[in-house]
Design a protein around this motif. Structure first.
Motif, PDB file in Angstrom:
ATOM      1  N   MET A 265      11.134   6.810  -9.306  1.00 57.17           N
ATOM      2  CA  MET A 265      10.478   7.554 -10.379  1.00 57.17           C
ATOM      3  C   MET A 265       9.205   6.843 -10.831  1.00 57.17           C
ATOM      4  N   LEU A 266       9.279   5.518 -10.930  1.00 57.64           N
ATOM      5  CA  LEU A 266       8.110   4.742 -11.354  1.00 57.64           C
ATOM      6  C   LEU A 266       6.974   4.873 -10.345  1.00 57.64           C
ATOM      7  N   LEU A 267       7.300   4.766  -9.068  1.00 60.49           N
ATOM      8  CA  LEU A 267       6.275   4.832  -8.026  1.00 60.49           C
ATOM      9  C   LEU A 267       5.658   6.225  -7.925  1.00 60.49           C
ATOM     10  N   GLN A 268       6.476   7.241  -8.025  1.00 60.41           N
ATOM     11  CA  GLN A 268       5.951   8.606  -7.969  1.00 60.41           C
ATOM     12  C   GLN A 268       5.017   8.884  -9.139  1.00 60.41           C
ATOM     13  N   THR A 269       5.400   8.412 -10.319  1.00 60.44           N
ATOM     14  CA  THR A 269       4.550   8.574 -11.504  1.00 60.44           C
ATOM     15  C   THR A 269       3.229   7.843 -11.333  1.00 60.44           C
ATOM     16  N   GLU A 270       3.294   6.621 -10.784  1.00 58.73           N
ATOM     17  CA  GLU A 270       2.074   5.832 -10.602  1.00 58.73           C
ATOM     18  C   GLU A 270       1.161   6.450  -9.552  1.00 58.73           C
ATOM     19  N   GLN A 271       1.728   6.970  -8.482  1.00 59.76           N
ATOM     20  CA  GLN A 271       0.893   7.592  -7.453  1.00 59.76           C
ATOM     21  C   GLN A 271       0.170   8.824  -8.009  1.00 59.76           C
ATOM     22  N   LEU A 272       0.873   9.639  -8.786  1.00 59.12           N
ATOM     23  CA  LEU A 272       0.243  10.810  -9.401  1.00 59.12           C
ATOM     24  C   LEU A 272      -0.846  10.391 -10.388  1.00 59.12           C
TER      25      LEU A 272
ATOM     26  N   ASN B  58      -9.532   2.612  -6.242  1.00 59.89           N
ATOM     27  CA  ASN B  58      -8.441   1.998  -5.477  1.00 59.89           C
ATOM     28  C   ASN B  58      -8.654   2.232  -3.979  1.00 59.89           C
ATOM     29  N   LYS B  59      -9.807   1.811  -3.494  1.00 63.84           N
ATOM     30  CA  LYS B  59     -10.170   2.063  -2.102  1.00 63.84           C
ATOM     31  C   LYS B  59      -9.217   1.407  -1.104  1.00 63.84           C
ATOM     32  N   GLY B  60      -8.490   0.378  -1.539  1.00 63.27           N
ATOM     33  CA  GLY B  60      -7.517  -0.254  -0.653  1.00 63.27           C
ATOM     34  C   GLY B  60      -6.195   0.489  -0.615  1.00 63.27           C
ATOM     35  N   ASP B  61      -6.067   1.542  -1.468  1.00 59.53           N
ATOM     36  CA  ASP B  61      -4.853   2.346  -1.533  1.00 59.53           C
ATOM     37  C   ASP B  61      -3.631   1.499  -1.880  1.00 59.53           C
ATOM     38  N   TYR B  62      -3.823   0.547  -2.816  1.00 63.48           N
ATOM     39  CA  TYR B  62      -2.741  -0.347  -3.217  1.00 63.48           C
ATOM     40  C   TYR B  62      -1.822   0.317  -4.230  1.00 63.48           C
ATOM     41  N   VAL B  63      -0.539   0.025  -4.140  1.00 62.49           N
ATOM     42  CA  VAL B  63       0.426   0.513  -5.110  1.00 62.49           C
ATOM     43  C   VAL B  63       0.125  -0.085  -6.481  1.00 62.49           C
TER      44      VAL B  63
ATOM     45  N   ARG C 160       0.849  -1.194   0.000  1.00 62.38           N
ATOM     46  CA  ARG C 160       0.000   0.000   0.000  1.00 62.38           C
ATOM     47  C   ARG C 160       0.884   1.244   0.000  1.00 62.38           C
ATOM     48  N   TRP C 161       0.297   2.368  -0.356  1.00 63.86           N
ATOM     49  CA  TRP C 161       1.090   3.595  -0.435  1.00 63.86           C
ATOM     50  C   TRP C 161       1.655   3.977   0.921  1.00 63.86           C
ATOM     51  N   GLN C 162       0.980   3.622   1.988  1.00 62.28           N
ATOM     52  CA  GLN C 162       1.491   3.930   3.324  1.00 62.28           C
ATOM     53  C   GLN C 162       2.732   3.113   3.650  1.00 62.28           C
ATOM     54  N   ASP C 163       2.994   2.058   2.868  1.00 57.63           N
ATOM     55  CA  ASP C 163       4.179   1.227   3.076  1.00 57.63           C
ATOM     56  C   ASP C 163       5.407   1.769   2.347  1.00 57.63           C
TER      57      ASP C 163
ATOM     58  N   ASP D 279      -4.783  11.461 -10.173  1.00 54.68           N
ATOM     59  CA  ASP D 279      -5.447  12.160 -11.277  1.00 54.68           C
ATOM     60  C   ASP D 279      -6.722  11.430 -11.691  1.00 54.68           C
ATOM     61  N   VAL D 280      -6.646  10.090 -11.788  1.00 55.57           N
ATOM     62  CA  VAL D 280      -7.826   9.313 -12.177  1.00 55.57           C
ATOM     63  C   VAL D 280      -8.924   9.468 -11.135  1.00 55.57           C
ATOM     64  N   ARG D 281      -8.556   9.404  -9.866  1.00 51.98           N
ATOM     65  CA  ARG D 281      -9.533   9.534  -8.793  1.00 51.98           C
ATOM     66  C   ARG D 281     -10.216  10.906  -8.830  1.00 51.98           C
ATOM     67  N   GLN D 282      -9.445  11.942  -9.037  1.00 53.86           N
ATOM     68  CA  GLN D 282      -9.993  13.300  -9.032  1.00 53.86           C
ATOM     69  C   GLN D 282     -10.818  13.594 -10.281  1.00 53.86           C
TER      70      GLN D 282
END
Length: 325
Positions: free
Chosen positions: A204-211, A226-231, A160-163, A215-218
């Motif tokens: 770089m890959l993770l930062q791009t994926e999080q953004l 992605n309610k589970g906040d999974y990477v 998860r992103w918190q990890d 963007d998709v959510r907004q």
């Protein structure tokens, strides 16, 4: 079945009680599945109908000795550990027998545990995987997490992103995605819980994926994306991915690369680190192995290369021309 007013319990019945009252409560789902497979394949066919009070160490030793023909030492040890645990429970608290018949049973010493055969992707293979599963593919992030970190596929999917600590460039393995799509809040084993560093490429890959996910959510106005906040999630829907989904990747590898699977990404990562000079101990901890001995079994091919380099170094230090009879 009654005898002198006391129920006679079979081995199969003892295992069923042990599973219900102990295993299902105190072990993880994957452990339960593994135990059940070994019991049904090896124990029940040979011992299932036997009465618990008629088991003895000699009978079980013969059983273990016979099993060595079809099981490696590690698997045989696991089988014996399962029997010891179950039969101990059968003694106390169940009272199905007076003593544990497996207590004095031991693994035969003539079993040699060969090095594990693994599949390692070549640089050409990795390039082919990159072409087949490019950015935007549902598998892209998970495959690269495994390749860049050596995580198991279940660990990558449970991330998860918190990890992820972007500041320290570390990620913590604190769970795993089970085959049924449920996230287990503990990884495979205790030693699998770990925090490991990662490099700039994955950062770089993770930062791009999080953004991208933000963007998709907004843009969709979907707070449940992605309610589970999974990477690692499905690109369009944000739904979680399960390890069985990667059977298509494994089949593609077999057809186009001659073999391999998601686990081969883990083996490739570890092999690259070892060949680059990282110690076996450091790689073992990074992979979450319970001991360095396990790592050595899988990557003996790397240590063999090391022996060849050592011989070459010795020949340079002590040239054959200097040898006198």
């Amino acid at each position: 079945m009654k005898k002198q007013g006391k129920k006679i319990v079979t081995v199969q019945e003892a295992f069923q009680v042990w599973f219900e009252e102990y295993v299902n409560i105190n072990t993880r789902t994957n452990t339960q599945k593994s135990y059940r497979g070994m019991i049904e394949k090896h124990i029940f066919p040979q011992l299932g109908d036997m009465e618990m009070n008629k088991l003895d160490a000699r009978l079980l030793q013969k059983f273990i000795n016979e099993r060595r023909k079809c099981l490696k030492r590690s698997s045989l040890g696991k089988l014996l550990a399962i029997m010891r645990s179950c039969f101990s429970y059968a003694v106390n608290p169940c009272g199905f027998c007076k003593s544990n018949p497996a207590e004095n049973v031991w693994l035969p010493r003539d079993i040699e545990e060969p090095g594990k055969e693994i599949h390692v992707f070549s640089s050409t293979d990795v390039a082919a995987i990159e072409k087949q599963y490019p950015p935007g593919h549902d598998y892209y992030v998970a495959l690269h997490v495994c390749y860049y970190t050596g995580l198991r596929i279940g660990e990558a999917l449970g991330l998860r992103w918190q990890d992820v600590d972007f500041e320290k460039r570390e990620l913590t393995v604190a769970g795993t995605m089970l085959e049924n799509g449920l996230r287990q809040s503990m990884p495979k084993t205790r030693s699998s819980y770990r925090t490991i560093p990662y490099g700039t490429q994955l950062q770089m890959l993770l930062q791009t994926e999080q953004l991208r996910q933000m963007d998709v959510r907004q843009s969709a106005g979907n707070s449940r994306y992605n309610k589970g906040d999974y990477v690692c999630c499905r690109i369009g829907s944000g739904k979680q991915i399960c390890a069985p989904d990667f059977r298509f990747f494994n089949a593609w590898c077999k057809k186009n690369l001659g073999g391999g699977s998601t686990h081969s990404l883990r083996h490739t990562h570890a092999t690259m680190l070892l060949e680059a000079g990282e110690t076996m101990d450091a790689v073992s901890k990074r992979l979450g192995h319970s001991s360095i001995a396990i790592t050595a079994k899988y990557y003996s091919h790397v240590t063999e290369k090391g022996k060849l380099r050592m011989r070459a170094t010795l020949d340079n230090l002590f040239p054959p021309d200097n040898v006198t009879g």
